[in-house]
Design a protein around this motif. Structure first.
Motif, PDB file in Angstrom:
ATOM      1  N   PRO A   1       4.957 -19.557  19.114  1.00 16.64           N
ATOM      2  CA  PRO A   1       5.016 -19.634  17.652  1.00 16.64           C
ATOM      3  C   PRO A   1       6.389 -19.257  17.088  1.00 16.64           C
ATOM      4  O   PRO A   1       6.866 -19.878  16.133  1.00 16.64           O
ATOM      5  CB  PRO A   1       3.939 -18.653  17.186  1.00 16.64           C
ATOM      6  N   THR A   2       7.047 -18.277  17.684  1.00 15.02           N
ATOM      7  CA  THR A   2       8.384 -17.881  17.222  1.00 15.02           C
ATOM      8  C   THR A   2       9.396 -18.987  17.498  1.00 15.02           C
ATOM      9  O   THR A   2      10.217 -19.319  16.635  1.00 15.02           O
ATOM     10  CB  THR A   2       8.828 -16.566  17.903  1.00 15.02           C
ATOM     11  N   VAL A   3       9.341 -19.569  18.686  1.00 20.58           N
ATOM     12  CA  VAL A   3      10.243 -20.671  19.031  1.00 20.58           C
ATOM     13  C   VAL A   3      10.016 -21.843  18.073  1.00 20.58           C
ATOM     14  O   VAL A   3      10.963 -22.418  17.544  1.00 20.58           O
ATOM     15  CB  VAL A   3      10.055 -21.117  20.500  1.00 20.58           C
TER      16      VAL A   3
ATOM     17  N   GLU B   1      12.883 -24.074  11.100  1.00 16.17           N
ATOM     18  CA  GLU B   1      13.895 -23.560  10.171  1.00 16.17           C
ATOM     19  C   GLU B   1      15.261 -24.169  10.440  1.00 16.17           C
ATOM     20  O   GLU B   1      15.956 -24.594   9.516  1.00 16.17           O
ATOM     21  CB  GLU B   1      13.977 -22.036  10.266  1.00 16.17           C
TER      22      GLU B   1
ATOM     23  N   VAL C   1       8.136 -16.742  26.577  1.00 12.74           N
ATOM     24  CA  VAL C   1       8.583 -16.649  25.186  1.00 12.74           C
ATOM     25  C   VAL C   1       7.389 -16.793  24.252  1.00 12.74           C
ATOM     26  O   VAL C   1       6.338 -17.309  24.632  1.00 12.74           O
ATOM     27  CB  VAL C   1       9.648 -17.722  24.828  1.00 12.74           C
ATOM     28  N   SER C   2       7.568 -16.343  23.027  1.00 13.81           N
ATOM     29  CA  SER C   2       6.540 -16.528  22.005  1.00 13.81           C
ATOM     30  C   SER C   2       6.679 -17.946  21.459  1.00 13.81           C
ATOM     31  O   SER C   2       7.648 -18.252  20.754  1.00 13.81           O
ATOM     32  CB  SER C   2       6.729 -15.508  20.883  1.00 13.81           C
TER      33      SER C   2
ATOM     34  N   ARG D   1       8.767 -21.809  15.035  1.00 12.18           N
ATOM     35  CA  ARG D   1       9.241 -21.448  13.696  1.00 12.18           C
ATOM     36  C   ARG D   1      10.773 -21.559  13.626  1.00 12.18           C
ATOM     37  O   ARG D   1      11.333 -22.059  12.655  1.00 12.18           O
ATOM     38  CB  ARG D   1       8.773 -20.033  13.352  1.00 12.18           C
ATOM     39  N   ASN D   2      11.463 -21.107  14.686  1.00  9.14           N
ATOM     40  CA  ASN D   2      12.923 -21.208  14.725  1.00  9.14           C
ATOM     41  C   ASN D   2      13.381 -22.663  14.722  1.00  9.14           C
ATOM     42  O   ASN D   2      14.377 -23.000  14.075  1.00  9.14           O
ATOM     43  CB  ASN D   2      13.479 -20.474  15.948  1.00  9.14           C
TER      44      ASN D   2
END
Length: 110
Positions: free
Chosen positions: A75-77, A83, A72-73, A79-80
């Motif tokens: 940084p995306t995890v 948020e 998985v990415s 950020r999620n």
């Protein structure tokens, strides 16, 4: 009649830990400190594992220690998580966090 509602740091940590577990790409939570690591070895796990609550500028902060799924990415995890945690704390506990910091301390195949 007026009153007040107080949410403990332990309750806030549990709310944040449960929220982080719901994010796709999070395999689990990592021990946030030595005491928590020892508790896990002894078989005691809590919803608040992997979450440290602090205070900056009079507001709560959260450090979230995760193990991410391989592939998985991160940084995306992260950020999620930030948020979702900010939204849940505001909507369910009426608390605005000063900061949410995600620490990816491991990667694991699922």
């Amino acid at each position: 009649m007026s009153g007040s509602i107080q949410i403990t740091e332990a309750a806030l940590a549990s709310l944040i830990g449960l929220t982080a577990h719901e994010i796709p790409g999070v395999v689990g939570m990592a021990p946030a400190n030595l005491k928590e690591g020892i508790s896990r070895v002894l078989g005691r796990a809590n919803a608040s594992d992997g979450v440290l609550i602090g205070k900056e500028n009079g507001k709560f902060t959260a450090d979230v220690f995760i193990v991410a799924a391989y592939g998985v990415s991160i940084p995306t995890v992260a950020r999620n998580i930030v948020e979702r945690v900010e939204h849940v704390c505001k909507s369910q506990a009426a608390i605005e966090l000063e900061a949410v910091r995600v620490h990816a301390v491991g990667v694991q195949r699922v």
